[in-house]
Design a protein around this motif. Structure first.
Motif, PDB file in Angstrom:
ATOM      1  N   UNK A 161      37.639  40.703  39.363  1.00 46.21           N
ATOM      2  CA  UNK A 161      37.611  41.183  37.980  1.00 46.21           C
ATOM      3  C   UNK A 161      37.499  42.706  38.023  1.00 46.21           C
ATOM      4  N   UNK A 162      38.639  43.363  37.882  1.00 48.90           N
ATOM      5  CA  UNK A 162      38.705  44.830  37.911  1.00 48.90           C
ATOM      6  C   UNK A 162      37.999  45.414  39.126  1.00 48.90           C
ATOM      7  N   UNK A 163      38.336  44.845  40.286  1.00 50.27           N
ATOM      8  CA  UNK A 163      37.828  45.385  41.531  1.00 50.27           C
ATOM      9  C   UNK A 163      36.496  44.825  41.973  1.00 50.27           C
ATOM     10  N   UNK A 164      35.873  43.958  41.156  1.00 53.69           N
ATOM     11  CA  UNK A 164      34.591  43.362  41.510  1.00 53.69           C
ATOM     12  C   UNK A 164      34.752  41.864  41.710  1.00 53.69           C
ATOM     13  N   UNK A 165      34.189  41.334  42.792  1.00 52.45           N
ATOM     14  CA  UNK A 165      34.246  39.895  43.043  1.00 52.45           C
ATOM     15  C   UNK A 165      33.177  39.196  42.214  1.00 52.45           C
ATOM     16  N   UNK A 166      33.617  38.240  41.399  1.00 53.15           N
ATOM     17  CA  UNK A 166      32.722  37.526  40.484  1.00 53.15           C
ATOM     18  C   UNK A 166      32.790  36.029  40.788  1.00 53.15           C
ATOM     19  N   UNK A 167      31.645  35.362  40.755  1.00 60.18           N
ATOM     20  CA  UNK A 167      31.592  33.920  41.012  1.00 60.18           C
ATOM     21  C   UNK A 167      32.420  33.171  39.977  1.00 60.18           C
ATOM     22  N   UNK A 168      33.216  32.219  40.461  1.00 58.48           N
ATOM     23  CA  UNK A 168      34.083  31.416  39.593  1.00 58.48           C
ATOM     24  C   UNK A 168      33.642  29.964  39.702  1.00 58.48           C
ATOM     25  N   UNK A 169      33.319  29.359  38.573  1.00 58.17           N
ATOM     26  CA  UNK A 169      32.793  27.992  38.559  1.00 58.17           C
ATOM     27  C   UNK A 169      33.686  27.051  37.767  1.00 58.17           C
ATOM     28  N   UNK A 170      33.639  25.775  38.145  1.00 53.97           N
ATOM     29  CA  UNK A 170      34.385  24.741  37.427  1.00 53.97           C
ATOM     30  C   UNK A 170      33.501  24.178  36.325  1.00 53.97           C
ATOM     31  N   UNK A 171      33.819  24.519  35.093  1.00 54.93           N
ATOM     32  CA  UNK A 171      33.058  23.988  33.962  1.00 54.93           C
ATOM     33  C   UNK A 171      33.281  22.484  33.835  1.00 54.93           C
ATOM     34  N   UNK A 172      34.465  22.027  34.215  1.00 55.71           N
ATOM     35  CA  UNK A 172      34.760  20.584  34.176  1.00 55.71           C
ATOM     36  C   UNK A 172      33.818  19.815  35.088  1.00 55.71           C
ATOM     37  N   UNK A 173      33.569  20.360  36.280  1.00 54.89           N
ATOM     38  CA  UNK A 173      32.679  19.676  37.218  1.00 54.89           C
ATOM     39  C   UNK A 173      31.238  19.727  36.738  1.00 54.89           C
ATOM     40  N   UNK A 174      30.814  20.870  36.212  1.00 58.62           N
ATOM     41  CA  UNK A 174      29.437  21.008  35.743  1.00 58.62           C
ATOM     42  C   UNK A 174      29.162  20.084  34.560  1.00 58.62           C
ATOM     43  N   UNK A 175      30.177  19.864  33.716  1.00 56.26           N
ATOM     44  CA  UNK A 175      30.008  19.007  32.541  1.00 56.26           C
ATOM     45  C   UNK A 175      30.440  17.570  32.807  1.00 56.26           C
ATOM     46  N   UNK A 198      46.509  53.341  40.059  1.00 56.10           N
ATOM     47  CA  UNK A 198      46.113  53.542  41.451  1.00 56.10           C
ATOM     48  C   UNK A 198      44.810  52.809  41.754  1.00 56.10           C
ATOM     49  N   UNK A 199      43.923  52.759  40.750  1.00 53.01           N
ATOM     50  CA  UNK A 199      42.634  52.112  40.939  1.00 53.01           C
ATOM     51  C   UNK A 199      42.705  50.608  40.695  1.00 53.01           C
ATOM     52  N   UNK A 200      43.482  50.188  39.659  1.00 50.43           N
ATOM     53  CA  UNK A 200      43.481  48.778  39.257  1.00 50.43           C
ATOM     54  C   UNK A 200      44.624  47.954  39.847  1.00 50.43           C
ATOM     55  N   UNK A 201      45.639  48.609  40.411  1.00 48.26           N
ATOM     56  CA  UNK A 201      46.798  47.946  41.024  1.00 48.26           C
ATOM     57  C   UNK A 201      47.691  47.283  39.975  1.00 48.26           C
ATOM     58  N   UNK A 202      47.105  46.489  39.077  1.00 45.93           N
ATOM     59  CA  UNK A 202      47.866  45.785  38.032  1.00 45.93           C
ATOM     60  C   UNK A 202      47.126  45.924  36.702  1.00 45.93           C
ATOM     61  N   UNK A 203      47.886  45.998  35.625  1.00 52.86           N
ATOM     62  CA  UNK A 203      47.289  46.206  34.302  1.00 52.86           C
ATOM     63  C   UNK A 203      46.305  45.097  33.922  1.00 52.86           C
ATOM     64  N   UNK A 204      46.517  43.882  34.403  1.00 48.14           N
ATOM     65  CA  UNK A 204      45.619  42.788  34.032  1.00 48.14           C
ATOM     66  C   UNK A 204      44.204  42.994  34.554  1.00 48.14           C
ATOM     67  N   UNK A 205      44.037  43.907  35.523  1.00 47.16           N
ATOM     68  CA  UNK A 205      42.715  44.208  36.064  1.00 47.16           C
ATOM     69  C   UNK A 205      42.031  45.360  35.332  1.00 47.16           C
ATOM     70  N   UNK A 206      42.708  45.932  34.341  1.00 48.43           N
ATOM     71  CA  UNK A 206      42.203  47.124  33.645  1.00 48.43           C
ATOM     72  C   UNK A 206      41.396  46.740  32.410  1.00 48.43           C
ATOM     73  N   UNK A 207      40.331  47.497  32.155  1.00 52.05           N
ATOM     74  CA  UNK A 207      39.485  47.219  30.998  1.00 52.05           C
ATOM     75  C   UNK A 207      40.225  47.424  29.684  1.00 52.05           C
ATOM     76  N   UNK A 208      41.234  48.302  29.659  1.00 59.00           N
ATOM     77  CA  UNK A 208      42.019  48.527  28.439  1.00 59.00           C
ATOM     78  C   UNK A 208      42.823  47.270  28.096  1.00 59.00           C
ATOM     79  N   UNK A 209      43.408  46.647  29.112  1.00 61.12           N
ATOM     80  CA  UNK A 209      44.175  45.422  28.931  1.00 61.12           C
ATOM     81  C   UNK A 209      43.267  44.298  28.428  1.00 61.12           C
ATOM     82  N   UNK A 210      42.073  44.175  29.036  1.00 63.61           N
ATOM     83  CA  UNK A 210      41.128  43.139  28.627  1.00 63.61           C
ATOM     84  C   UNK A 210      40.662  43.318  27.198  1.00 63.61           C
ATOM     85  N   UNK A 211      40.372  44.576  26.812  1.00 62.24           N
ATOM     86  CA  UNK A 211      39.913  44.848  25.453  1.00 62.24           C
ATOM     87  C   UNK A 211      41.008  44.529  24.435  1.00 62.24           C
TER      88      UNK A 211
END
Length: 226
Positions: A123-137, A32-45
């Motif tokens: 990322x589990x309900x929190x918006x996190x900045x996403x960067x292109x490592x290819x562009x930075x490097x 109910x909180x995560x909508x999908x298992x991929x957003x859950x901390x258990x799945x990530x761990x």
């Protein structure tokens, strides 16, 4: 004992997503909180645990290779995550790695033109900045490899002093413990942008891998958001 037997002898990872999650009967109270298992901390761990276990298996393979030859002391080691961007294989210290996650939609930010910034991702309900490592490097993003092997892109969640950052990568090889003796200095005459963030180079399973200076890279990533 085979690698399969060794992996089987270790504690099983609870694949709850196949039983009570989105691929099961969906009775998990976290859905109910995560909508999908991929957003859950258990799945990530669980993903990190399996990745680390796979890396340990590869390390045993490397140790077993050439057992008949005289073995030199391994000495101090570094735990590294090895991954690929385009044709370039890279490594970064696992101390700054929070999680390896499946590819998630990236939401662009209008009127924001920071270098390398792709947008934000959930990322589990929190918006996190996403960067292109290819562009930075300043790496070529065109991957012209012809291979029948199935490759799965991933996203890395890196921990910085200012919070998490997400970077998409084309492939994750795994976590390896690399002896410091295998890591050599980078060429001083390399003028590419990536050389500014290079802590060394190493050879691993027939691939030349660039070890990134995680502290300097993360500092630059945070600076690019200002």
């Amino acid at each position: 004992m085979t690698d399969h037997d060794l992996l089987q002898s270790q504690p099983a990872v609870d694949d709850c997503w196949n039983h009570i999650g989105v691929f099961g009967d969906k009775r998990c109270e976290r859905l109910e909180r995560h909508i999908h298992c991929r957003n859950c901390e258990v799945y990530g761990a669980a993903a990190i645990a399996l990745l680390d276990r796979y890396g340990s298996s590869l390390e045993r393979d490397a140790d077993d290779y050439g057992q008949g030859e005289a073995q030199e002391p391994i000495g101090e080691q570094r735990s590294l995550l090895i991954f690929r961007l385009g044709e370039q294989w890279l490594a970064i210290a696992t101390r700054c790695l929070a999680e390896v996650m499946p590819v998630s939609p990236i939401h662009s930010l209008p009127h924001r033109k920071s270098t390398g910034l792709l947008g934000v991702t959930n990322v589990r309900g929190t918006l996190v900045a996403c960067l292109s490592l290819s562009e930075l490097l300043d790496l070529e993003t065109d991957d012209s490899r012809q291979s029948g092997q199935r490759v799965i892109p991933r996203m890395l969640i890196l921990e910085s002093g200012s919070g998490p950052l997400v970077v998409p990568v084309d492939e994750v090889s795994g976590i390896q413990k690399i002896p410091l003796a295998r890591i050599s200095n980078a060429k001083q005459d390399d003028k590419r942008t990536i050389s500014r963030f290079t802590a060394g180079v190493l050879q691993w399973r027939g691939q030349s891998i660039t070890l990134l200076n995680d502290e300097q890279l993360l500092q630059n990533m945070i600076g690019s958001l200002a």
